[in-house]
Write an enzyme that holds these catalytic residues in place. Sequence first.
Site, PDB file in Angstrom:
ATOM      1  N   GLU A   1       0.839  -1.211   0.000  1.00 37.49           N
ATOM      2  CA  GLU A   1       0.000   0.000   0.000  1.00 37.49           C
ATOM      3  C   GLU A   1       0.868   1.253   0.000  1.00 37.49           C
ATOM      4  O   GLU A   1       0.600   2.221  -0.728  1.00 37.49           O
ATOM      5  CB  GLU A   1      -0.919  -0.004   1.231  1.00 37.49           C
ATOM      6  CG  GLU A   1      -1.833   1.220   1.260  1.00 37.49           C
ATOM      7  CD  GLU A   1      -2.540   1.397   2.595  1.00 37.49           C
ATOM      8  OE1 GLU A   1      -3.037   0.403   3.154  1.00 37.49           O
ATOM      9  OE2 GLU A   1      -2.591   2.538   3.069  1.00 37.49           O
TER      10      GLU A   1
ATOM     11  N   CYS B   1      -7.771   4.001   8.263  1.00 33.26           N
ATOM     12  CA  CYS B   1      -9.106   3.552   7.874  1.00 33.26           C
ATOM     13  C   CYS B   1      -9.961   3.298   9.119  1.00 33.26           C
ATOM     14  O   CYS B   1      -9.494   2.723  10.103  1.00 33.26           O
ATOM     15  CB  CYS B   1      -8.967   2.279   7.059  1.00 33.26           C
ATOM     16  SG  CYS B   1     -10.534   1.540   6.697  1.00 33.26           S
TER      17      CYS B   1
ATOM     18  N   SER C   1      -0.702  -7.019   7.473  1.00 37.59           N
ATOM     19  CA  SER C   1      -0.290  -5.908   8.327  1.00 37.59           C
ATOM     20  C   SER C   1      -1.317  -5.628   9.422  1.00 37.59           C
ATOM     21  O   SER C   1      -0.988  -5.460  10.590  1.00 37.59           O
ATOM     22  CB  SER C   1      -0.090  -4.686   7.439  1.00 37.59           C
ATOM     23  OG  SER C   1      -0.129  -3.522   8.165  1.00 37.59           O
ATOM     24  N   ASN C   2      -2.594  -5.604   9.048  1.00 38.10           N
ATOM     25  CA  ASN C   2      -3.588  -5.242  10.071  1.00 38.10           C
ATOM     26  C   ASN C   2      -3.777  -6.358  11.093  1.00 38.10           C
ATOM     27  O   ASN C   2      -4.100  -6.093  12.253  1.00 38.10           O
ATOM     28  CB  ASN C   2      -4.894  -4.784   9.418  1.00 38.10           C
ATOM     29  CG  ASN C   2      -5.673  -5.908   8.805  1.00 38.10           C
ATOM     30  OD1 ASN C   2      -6.483  -6.529   9.473  1.00 38.10           O
ATOM     31  ND2 ASN C   2      -5.426  -6.200   7.538  1.00 38.10           N
TER      32      ASN C   2
END
Length: 278
Positions: free
Chosen positions: A124, A189, A218-219
């Site tokens: 990203e 987000c 990642s999250n």
Amino acid sequence: MEIYIAKEAGFCFGVKRAIDLALKTSNEEVKFNTFGEIIHNKQVVSKLQEQGINPIEDLREAQYENIFVRSHGVPKKFYEEAEALGLHIIEGTCPYVKKIHKLAEKYSQLGYTIIIVGDVNHPEVVGIQGWAEGIIYVVNSKEEAENLPKNIEKACIVAQTTITGEKWEQVLSEVQLHINDLIIENTICEATRVRQLAAEELSKEVDMMLVIGGKHSSNSIKLYEVCKKHCKNTYHIETINEIQMINFGNCDKIGITAGASTPDWIINEILNALKKMH
Ligand code: F3S
């Protein structure tokens, strides 16, 4: 044993949108590759491969005339390269990521330095960098922010969508000390924020937390970090096979959360296995 699921867990809007679009678009007549793995979840990638949707890492490897852009987004030059190769784009970039591309492009064209708070190697962030036309920095901690040049006159600061609010605040507090003309765009987000908040709340109440998600997601890694702070007994697992390795000992209350790229069927599989165990 009591099992609790975090109020917000699993597929986010952008991931669901990309997967639905891929499945809806794929048929006998329309075939495509995805540029990179569609999401950071091996099980979902395998399911799509069974339907003939294969990831490629280089546009020149494209097997079909269509190429699917995953939710993380890609640099601007990707679209130029695809066009030069005569490829048609199926746009799966999450609209929230697209918004960051537009900010990076707009403010860099106006002469602003772009500062991204996030992981320089994450796709990203690589994508966002590719939309900025001037000077760009990526910082992932307060310490890295301290090392930024002290002569930046004007800058726009944005966030990788999945970083923690804590990291954003720490970096911002440092950057604000040195840059007078600073445009602040908190692009974390909402889906990430609410998942982290729900995971944090639950981790304070239970004896063990299971974070379900791809090991490269990642999250999911961030959820693990958030939970581990409040619950030492926190495990990051990807599939049902890993629960055999966990010692549930005297745990009465088990909390479950899942990353934004974890499908419901994996969460349910693990949930059912836990229910059967105790
Ligand atoms: Fe999009 Fe947020 Fe998901 S940016 S891909 S909705 S985590």
